[in-house]
Motif scaffolding. Structure first.
Motif, PDB file in Angstrom:
ATOM      1  N   ILE A  61       0.843  -1.201   0.000  1.00  0.00           N
ATOM      2  CA  ILE A  61       0.000   0.000   0.000  1.00  0.00           C
ATOM      3  C   ILE A  61       0.876   1.248   0.000  1.00  0.00           C
ATOM      4  N   LEU A  62       1.947   1.231   0.789  1.00  0.00           N
ATOM      5  CA  LEU A  62       2.876   2.359   0.822  1.00  0.00           C
ATOM      6  C   LEU A  62       3.528   2.562  -0.538  1.00  0.00           C
ATOM      7  N   LEU A  63       3.873   1.461  -1.203  1.00  0.00           N
ATOM      8  CA  LEU A  63       4.469   1.545  -2.536  1.00  0.00           C
ATOM      9  C   LEU A  63       3.498   2.180  -3.522  1.00  0.00           C
ATOM     10  N   GLY A  64       2.247   1.745  -3.512  1.00  0.00           N
ATOM     11  CA  GLY A  64       1.249   2.331  -4.412  1.00  0.00           C
ATOM     12  C   GLY A  64       1.043   3.809  -4.145  1.00  0.00           C
ATOM     13  N   TYR A  65       1.045   4.196  -2.873  1.00  0.00           N
ATOM     14  CA  TYR A  65       0.883   5.602  -2.514  1.00  0.00           C
ATOM     15  C   TYR A  65       2.054   6.432  -3.020  1.00  0.00           C
ATOM     16  N   LEU A  66       3.284   5.958  -2.798  1.00  0.00           N
ATOM     17  CA  LEU A  66       4.461   6.717  -3.240  1.00  0.00           C
ATOM     18  C   LEU A  66       4.516   6.828  -4.760  1.00  0.00           C
ATOM     19  N   TYR A 144      13.779   1.785  -2.953  1.00  0.00           N
ATOM     20  CA  TYR A 144      14.618   2.198  -4.066  1.00  0.00           C
ATOM     21  C   TYR A 144      13.892   3.307  -4.823  1.00  0.00           C
ATOM     22  N   ILE A 145      14.556   4.460  -4.959  1.00  0.00           N
ATOM     23  CA  ILE A 145      13.946   5.586  -5.666  1.00  0.00           C
ATOM     24  C   ILE A 145      14.918   6.077  -6.733  1.00  0.00           C
ATOM     25  N   PRO A 146      14.401   6.646  -7.824  1.00  0.00           N
ATOM     26  CA  PRO A 146      15.298   7.230  -8.834  1.00  0.00           C
ATOM     27  C   PRO A 146      15.839   8.580  -8.354  1.00  0.00           C
ATOM     28  N   TYR A 147      16.861   9.075  -9.039  1.00  0.00           N
ATOM     29  CA  TYR A 147      17.477  10.338  -8.647  1.00  0.00           C
ATOM     30  C   TYR A 147      16.556  11.529  -8.872  1.00  0.00           C
ATOM     31  N   THR A 148      15.516  11.365  -9.682  1.00  0.00           N
ATOM     32  CA  THR A 148      14.606  12.481  -9.957  1.00  0.00           C
ATOM     33  C   THR A 148      13.695  12.796  -8.780  1.00  0.00           C
ATOM     34  N   VAL A 149      13.583  11.875  -7.818  1.00  0.00           N
ATOM     35  CA  VAL A 149      12.715  12.071  -6.659  1.00  0.00           C
ATOM     36  C   VAL A 149      13.561  12.538  -5.481  1.00  0.00           C
ATOM     37  N   ASP A 150      13.044  13.532  -4.741  1.00  0.00           N
ATOM     38  CA  ASP A 150      13.758  14.071  -3.595  1.00  0.00           C
ATOM     39  C   ASP A 150      13.728  13.070  -2.437  1.00  0.00           C
ATOM     40  N   LYS A 151      14.903  12.737  -1.939  1.00  0.00           N
ATOM     41  CA  LYS A 151      15.029  11.744  -0.867  1.00  0.00           C
ATOM     42  C   LYS A 151      14.403  12.240   0.432  1.00  0.00           C
ATOM     43  N   ASP A 152      14.495  13.529   0.723  1.00  0.00           N
ATOM     44  CA  ASP A 152      13.931  14.079   1.958  1.00  0.00           C
ATOM     45  C   ASP A 152      12.407  14.000   1.961  1.00  0.00           C
ATOM     46  N   GLN A 153      11.791  14.232   0.811  1.00  0.00           N
ATOM     47  CA  GLN A 153      10.334  14.140   0.734  1.00  0.00           C
ATOM     48  C   GLN A 153       9.859  12.707   0.936  1.00  0.00           C
ATOM     49  N   ILE A 154      10.565  11.756   0.321  1.00  0.00           N
ATOM     50  CA  ILE A 154      10.211  10.343   0.489  1.00  0.00           C
ATOM     51  C   ILE A 154      10.379   9.934   1.953  1.00  0.00           C
ATOM     52  N   THR A 155      11.461  10.407   2.579  1.00  0.00           N
ATOM     53  CA  THR A 155      11.686  10.097   3.990  1.00  0.00           C
ATOM     54  C   THR A 155      10.547  10.623   4.857  1.00  0.00           C
ATOM     55  N   GLU A 157       7.450  11.181   3.944  1.00  0.00           N
ATOM     56  CA  GLU A 157       6.236  10.398   3.677  1.00  0.00           C
ATOM     57  C   GLU A 157       6.292   9.043   4.381  1.00  0.00           C
ATOM     58  N   ILE A 158       7.431   8.384   4.323  1.00  0.00           N
ATOM     59  CA  ILE A 158       7.552   7.075   4.966  1.00  0.00           C
ATOM     60  C   ILE A 158       7.446   7.209   6.480  1.00  0.00           C
ATOM     61  N   GLU A 159       8.074   8.240   7.042  1.00  0.00           N
ATOM     62  CA  GLU A 159       8.002   8.459   8.484  1.00  0.00           C
ATOM     63  C   GLU A 159       6.565   8.720   8.938  1.00  0.00           C
ATOM     64  N   LYS A 160       5.785   9.336   8.080  1.00  0.00           N
ATOM     65  CA  LYS A 160       4.408   9.644   8.433  1.00  0.00           C
ATOM     66  C   LYS A 160       3.552   8.380   8.558  1.00  0.00           C
ATOM     67  N   TYR A 161       3.854   7.356   7.745  1.00  0.00           N
ATOM     68  CA  TYR A 161       2.972   6.199   7.676  1.00  0.00           C
ATOM     69  C   TYR A 161       3.559   4.893   8.207  1.00  0.00           C
ATOM     70  N   ILE A 170      16.716   4.029   2.439  1.00  0.00           N
ATOM     71  CA  ILE A 170      16.350   4.589   1.143  1.00  0.00           C
ATOM     72  C   ILE A 170      17.606   4.608   0.281  1.00  0.00           C
ATOM     73  N   ILE A 171      17.502   4.016  -0.896  1.00  0.00           N
ATOM     74  CA  ILE A 171      18.634   3.967  -1.828  1.00  0.00           C
ATOM     75  C   ILE A 171      18.197   4.630  -3.128  1.00  0.00           C
ATOM     76  N   GLN A 172      18.962   5.635  -3.557  1.00  0.00           N
ATOM     77  CA  GLN A 172      18.678   6.282  -4.836  1.00  0.00           C
ATOM     78  C   GLN A 172      19.458   5.585  -5.934  1.00  0.00           C
ATOM     79  N   GLU A 173      18.737   5.252  -7.007  1.00  0.00           N
ATOM     80  CA  GLU A 173      19.359   4.574  -8.153  1.00  0.00           C
ATOM     81  C   GLU A 173      19.360   5.476  -9.355  1.00  0.00           C
TER      82      GLU A 173
END
Length: 173
Positions: A61-66, A144-155, A157-161, A170-173
Motif C-alpha cells: 500500500i505504501l508503494l502504491g501511494y508513493l 529504491y527511488i530514482p534520482y529524480t525524486v527528492d530523498k527528503d520528501q520520500i523520507t 512520507e515514509i516516516e508519516k505512515y 532509502i537507496i537512490q538509483e
C-alpha cells in the motif's frame, strides 16, 4: 457504491430518438458541461481521499501511494525476508510440501519419476542464518527511488505512515 455518471451520454439517453439531432444534443450537452466538470473534480478528490484513508505501513500500500503521489513507477520497495520454508500441513497434501536441496544443480526444474502426475518439481533455495540480514543492515525494508525524486520528501512520507519500530533504508538509483 462507486457512482460514475457520464452526463453527455445521459443527455442522449433521455432525449427521445426522434428528437436526437446533432445540434439539439450539442446544445443540451453544453448546458450540462459544467456539471460534468464538477463531477470529474469530485471523482479525483474521492479517489485521493479513499487512497489516503487506506494508506498504512504495509509495504504494498505504501508503494502504491508513493508511486501515485510522485508519479514515478520506478519506485520499489523490497522487504526483508528470512526465506524460511513455507511448510504445509500433512492434510493439505504433497502440493504444499517444500522442495529443497543442498546441490545447486538440484535447484533447477527437473522431470519427476514415471507414474507421478505432477509435471515439474520446483525446488527453492534456503537462506543461511543471518544471510538476509547482512543485505538489509538491520532494516525491515529498503526503498529504491530514482534520482529524480527528492530523498527528503520520500523520507518524510515514509516516516508519516510507517509503524513505530520498523527500520528502513532509502537507496537512490
Amino acid at each position: 457504491m462507486n457512482l460514475k455518471v457520464n452526463y453527455l451520454n445521459l443527455v442522449r439517453q433521455l432525449v427521445p430518438p426522434h428528437k436526437r439531432q446533432p445540434n439539439r444534443l450539442n446544445f443540451l450537452r453544453s448546458l450540462l458541461y459544467p456539471l460534468q466538470q464538477l463531477f470529474n473534480s469530485f471523482r479525483i478528490w474521492r479517489e485521493h481521499s479513499r487512497m489516503m484513508i487506506n494508506v498504512n505501513s504495509q509495504t504494498a500500500i505504501l508503494l502504491g501511494y508513493l508511486r501515485r503521489k510522485y508519479n514515478e513507477p520506478k519506485i520499489r520497495i523490497e522487504t526483508f525476508s528470512n526465506r524460511l520454508l513455507l511448510v504445509g500441513l500433512l492434510r493439505e497434501g504433497s502440493g504444499m510440501w517444500p522442495g529443497f536441496s543442498l546441490n545447486e544443480e538440484d535447484l533447477l526444474v527437473h522431470e519427476p519419476e514415471q507414474g507421478n502426475r505432477e509435471e515439474y518439481i520446483y525446488l527453492q533455495p534456503v537462506a543461511l542464518e543471518y544471510e538476509m540480514e547482512e543485505k538489509y543492515n538491520g532494516a525491515d525494508f529498503i526503498v529504491y527511488i530514482p534520482y529524480t525524486v527528492d530523498k527528503d520528501q520520500i523520507t518524510a512520507e515514509i516516516e508519516k505512515y510507517k509503524q513505530v519500530l520498523l527500520k528502513y533504508i532509502i537507496i537512490q538509483e
